[in-house]
Design a protein around this motif. Structure first.
Motif, mmCIF file in Angstrom:
data_model
loop_
_atom_site.group_PDB
_atom_site.id
_atom_site.type_symbol
_atom_site.label_atom_id
_atom_site.label_comp_id
_atom_site.label_asym_id
_atom_site.label_seq_id
_atom_site.Cartn_x
_atom_site.Cartn_y
_atom_site.Cartn_z
ATOM 1 N N VAL A 229 0.885 -1.254 -0.036
ATOM 2 C CA VAL A 229 0.014 0.005 -0.003
ATOM 3 C C VAL A 229 0.804 1.241 -0.017
ATOM 4 C CG1 VAL A 229 -1.611 1.116 1.258
ATOM 5 C CG2 VAL A 229 -1.977 -1.403 1.064
ATOM 6 N N SER A 230 0.718 2.203 -1.119
ATOM 7 C CA SER A 230 1.503 3.379 -1.271
ATOM 8 C C SER A 230 0.610 4.513 -0.541
ATOM 9 C CB SER A 230 1.654 3.582 -2.438
ATOM 10 O OG SER A 230 2.154 4.949 -2.581
ATOM 11 N N VAL A 231 1.451 5.125 0.738
ATOM 12 C CA VAL A 231 0.861 6.318 1.411
ATOM 13 C C VAL A 231 1.925 7.181 1.580
ATOM 14 C CG1 VAL A 231 -0.749 4.705 2.477
ATOM 15 C CG2 VAL A 231 1.509 5.100 3.360
ATOM 16 N N LYS A 232 1.431 8.558 1.866
ATOM 17 C CA LYS A 232 2.179 9.564 2.572
ATOM 18 C C LYS A 232 2.992 9.030 3.868
ATOM 19 C CE LYS A 232 2.685 13.860 0.548
ATOM 20 N NZ LYS A 232 3.883 13.557 -0.432
ATOM 21 N N GLU A 233 1.802 8.927 4.895
ATOM 22 C CA GLU A 233 2.228 8.378 6.123
ATOM 23 C C GLU A 233 1.539 7.133 6.412
ATOM 24 O OE1 GLU A 233 4.650 9.541 8.010
ATOM 25 O OE2 GLU A 233 5.048 11.330 6.714
ATOM 26 N N ASP A 234 1.967 6.342 7.270
ATOM 27 C CA ASP A 234 1.147 4.936 7.664
ATOM 28 C C ASP A 234 -0.252 5.348 8.252
ATOM 29 O OD1 ASP A 234 0.215 2.462 8.000
ATOM 30 O OD2 ASP A 234 1.824 1.592 8.846
#
Length: 191
Positions: A50-55
């Motif tokens: 999963v690609s995110v800015k922050e978890d």
């Protein structure tokens, strides 16, 4: 290479400004949209990231974070961060808000991996779908160059590297849940 040996990355790092709330956390059949997508893609891919800015998922998934030196929101940053994570391989990229993609569409694109393309994405009569397809990790350096020039559109890559646009007829397959009414309609059709 077989599809089942490959990795899929689901993009969840956007602001969801048109939806008015985080799309990845919308509820569908007693689960969130990201849980729905991860479960579905797990049927066909070995690893789901999963690609995110922050978890924002409390370590529930394998996470690829956007490179922190880029503090703004952009699919190009996500693509650069993802492709930098992998070495010398293709990865399937899918936006969390595209819940109608199935194995048939993935396999149709996958069939072109043996050819000399670096990008293989879906295309319908009205739109190219850059957040649904295969990208080779060697493109990370080109993505970085674009970011350093403040160029954010993934479509810019298509003129730089050999790209295959795989034609599909059904527009609904590539539905994006950008607005709440689209989400409500999708939910009602699942029943």
């Amino acid at each position: 290479m077989r599809l089942g040996e490959m990795s899929c990355v689901i993009l969840c790092g956007g602001k969801s400004s048109r939806m008015g709330q985080d799309k990845s956390k919308l509820k569908i059949k007693n689960q969130t949209l990201i849980e729905f997508q991860v479960k579905k893609m797990s049927q066909w891919f070995k690893n789901i990231y999963v690609s995110v800015k922050e978890d924002k998922f409390d370590k529930q998934f394998l996470i690829i974070k956007d490179d922190p030196k880029f503090q703004f929101y952009s699919p190009m940053i996500a693509l650069y961060s993802i492709l930098s994570y992998f070495k010398n391989q293709f990865v399937f990229i899918l936006s969390v808000d595209s819940p109608n993609i199935n194995e048939d569409e993935i396999l149709k694109m996958f069939a072109f991996l043996e050819e000399d393309y670096k990008i293989i994405i879906a295309k319908t009569s009205s739109y190219k779908h850059p957040l649904c397809g295969f990208y080779h990790s060697s493109l990370a350096s080109i993505c970085k160059e674009f970011l350093e020039k403040n160029e954010q559109k993934i479509g810019l890559l298509f003129s730089q590297v050999k790209t295959k646009f795989v034609e599909f007829e059904n527009e609904n397959t590539f539905l994006n849940l950008n607005f709440y009414k689209e989400y409500e309609k999708f939910k009602s059709e699942l029943k």
